[in-house]
Design a protein around this motif. Sequence first.
Motif, PDB file in Angstrom:
ATOM      1  N   ASN A 177       0.851  -1.188   0.000  1.00 62.26           N
ATOM      2  CA  ASN A 177       0.000   0.000   0.000  1.00 62.26           C
ATOM      3  C   ASN A 177       0.888   1.240   0.000  1.00 62.26           C
ATOM      4  N   GLY A 178       0.265   2.408   0.065  1.00 68.65           N
ATOM      5  CA  GLY A 178       1.027   3.640   0.007  1.00 68.65           C
ATOM      6  C   GLY A 178       2.011   3.798   1.152  1.00 68.65           C
ATOM      7  N   ARG A 179       1.644   3.308   2.324  1.00 70.17           N
ATOM      8  CA  ARG A 179       2.539   3.432   3.476  1.00 70.17           C
ATOM      9  C   ARG A 179       3.784   2.561   3.299  1.00 70.17           C
TER      10      ARG A 179
ATOM     11  N   ARG B   3       8.199  11.955  -5.531  1.00 70.80           N
ATOM     12  CA  ARG B   3       7.408  12.848  -6.379  1.00 70.80           C
ATOM     13  C   ARG B   3       5.958  12.401  -6.501  1.00 70.80           C
ATOM     14  N   SER B   4       5.705  11.096  -6.441  1.00 71.93           N
ATOM     15  CA  SER B   4       4.385  10.582  -6.814  1.00 71.93           C
ATOM     16  C   SER B   4       3.462  10.261  -5.642  1.00 71.93           C
ATOM     17  N   ILE B   5       4.002   9.825  -4.499  1.00 76.79           N
ATOM     18  CA  ILE B   5       3.158   9.371  -3.393  1.00 76.79           C
ATOM     19  C   ILE B   5       3.052  10.461  -2.337  1.00 76.79           C
ATOM     20  N   CYS B   6       1.831  10.725  -1.878  1.00 78.88           N
ATOM     21  CA  CYS B   6       1.637  11.758  -0.867  1.00 78.88           C
ATOM     22  C   CYS B   6       2.265  11.332   0.457  1.00 78.88           C
ATOM     23  N   GLU B   7       2.538  12.297   1.311  1.00 79.99           N
ATOM     24  CA  GLU B   7       3.299  12.034   2.527  1.00 79.99           C
ATOM     25  C   GLU B   7       2.549  11.152   3.519  1.00 79.99           C
ATOM     26  N   GLU B   8       1.240  11.276   3.585  1.00 75.21           N
ATOM     27  CA  GLU B   8       0.437  10.459   4.487  1.00 75.21           C
ATOM     28  C   GLU B   8      -0.650   9.741   3.681  1.00 75.21           C
ATOM     29  N   PRO B   9      -0.263   8.687   2.975  1.00 73.50           N
ATOM     30  CA  PRO B   9      -1.212   7.988   2.099  1.00 73.50           C
ATOM     31  C   PRO B   9      -2.221   7.177   2.893  1.00 73.50           C
ATOM     32  N   PRO B  10      -3.377   6.878   2.307  1.00 72.76           N
ATOM     33  CA  PRO B  10      -4.371   6.039   2.985  1.00 72.76           C
ATOM     34  C   PRO B  10      -3.847   4.616   3.130  1.00 72.76           C
ATOM     35  N   HIS B  11      -4.391   3.899   4.111  1.00 73.87           N
ATOM     36  CA  HIS B  11      -3.953   2.520   4.333  1.00 73.87           C
ATOM     37  C   HIS B  11      -4.365   1.615   3.178  1.00 73.87           C
ATOM     38  N   VAL B  12      -5.550   1.867   2.612  1.00 71.34           N
ATOM     39  CA  VAL B  12      -6.049   1.073   1.485  1.00 71.34           C
ATOM     40  C   VAL B  12      -5.970   1.920   0.227  1.00 71.34           C
TER      41      VAL B  12
ATOM     42  N   THR C 295      -7.387   1.768  -2.579  1.00 71.46           N
ATOM     43  CA  THR C 295      -8.632   2.047  -3.291  1.00 71.46           C
ATOM     44  C   THR C 295      -9.400   3.222  -2.685  1.00 71.46           C
ATOM     45  N   GLU C 296      -8.938   3.735  -1.544  1.00 72.38           N
ATOM     46  CA  GLU C 296      -9.615   4.884  -0.931  1.00 72.38           C
ATOM     47  C   GLU C 296      -9.356   6.166  -1.707  1.00 72.38           C
ATOM     48  N   GLY C 297      -8.320   6.168  -2.543  1.00 70.79           N
ATOM     49  CA  GLY C 297      -7.965   7.380  -3.267  1.00 70.79           C
ATOM     50  C   GLY C 297      -7.037   8.272  -2.459  1.00 70.79           C
TER      51      GLY C 297
END
Length: 464
Positions: free
Chosen positions: A369-371, A417-426, A428-430
């Motif tokens: 995931n993003g984290r 550059r691409s992933i936000c600093e505090e991404p959602p755990h899932v 698919t949440e956007g």
Amino acid sequence: MAQEKLSPMMQQYLNIKEEYQDTILMFRLGDFYEMFFDDAILVSRELELTLTGRNCGLEERAPMCGVPHHAAESYIIRLVKNGHKVAICEQMEDPAEAKGIVKRAITRIYTPGTLDLSDSSSSEENIYIASVCINGDHTALAVADISTGELTADEFDDDEDLNILANELSVSGIRELVISEDVSGNITEKLSEHFVSPFIDSVDSSYYRFEPCRNIVLKHFGMTSLVPLDLEGKTEMVCAVGSLLMYLMDMQKSEPGQIRTLKIKERGSCMQLDRSTLRNLELLETLYDHEVKGSLLGVLGRTKTAMGGRLLKKWLREPLKDAEEINLRLDAVEALKNDPVAANNLSNFLKAIYDFQRLTAAIAAGRANGRDLIALRNSLAVLPDITGQLGYTDSPLLNKIAEDIADFDDLHNMIDRSICEEPPHVITEGGLIRKGYSEELDALKDSIADAKTWISGLEYSAII
């Protein structure tokens, strides 16, 4: 049971269950995974869940119990650790758009050797699964950890017997053993004489046919010959590796992409300690209390990373025999002892490193995931500091390690550059991708925001 009298949904459940009779089937219904009939009775007892019922078309209601899908991991872990296989059956289409019964399919099967869920084990414990191929006097063993991507293979000489195999499985901490149903009875009996057997899954003998095993090994590693893998002429070893890869594909319902290399075990380079020796010398745990504290591992186990913890346990189980290799390690320890500043710097750098092995394995398996990506980015950021410090030490081994660490600046910058600093755990949440990384995505987000504003304005006008 008169299946023709059952409701269409229950018929679908039983048809899937028929193919996976040796598993507990978690059947997705809306926001829950439901279990029915014998599975429901078993799970309600083991997990202390309320047993209810569901109308199924018969006179009596079908026993049923369920768990929320967002909290299913903890229940799966408990069931698998109790010795069960758990099959996950997902909805393959949106129920609101489905015509008739929602299409469902098995997306994953969890077993003790494939339980790579978070919090399913200590970060310093490997999750080993093994496959053994026995052909007359020849025996081969393949061992993998899908949580780290490790895969090793070993073979035994003609004059060696199952005692050595049993010791290998016992010492390595194998959680699951895959064997052909043709030989499972003999092996189970032999293993039980030496230690508490791991979870043993007997599979059809077709898993161990040479040609299919050879083909899957070549395809998986992108080879046209067994020579680069050092498997040429090693029939049993090819079958052990191939059968294990096939089994993992069956469990994961996808290619085990996290496994990219194969290591042929050189047993002559390390001491082969049996379980009694490990126990009596208290190398990994104390003799009577079975605690790490008080053992040699408890004294030495001050690693800063989970990877280091797993490696240290492996080194204690398999001490080196080669004097040159031993001296290289001792020289590295001496170099750091004589340079406390370098040792302290490396210690602080390593504290910032996440579990590279499990992060990259999760990404390769499509489970990240993003984290996880942010953790990978943060770990990559520390590598230049580590390589720089290692390169200045007075140790050939540490210098070689520094040379072997590749430059990951491009990967680090791309994630940054691409992933936000505090991404959602899932995912698919956007909200995973940073604004400004993709003009097309930003335009879509803006159009959605504008549409919501327009609808809100329309609703306000209707009210007044």
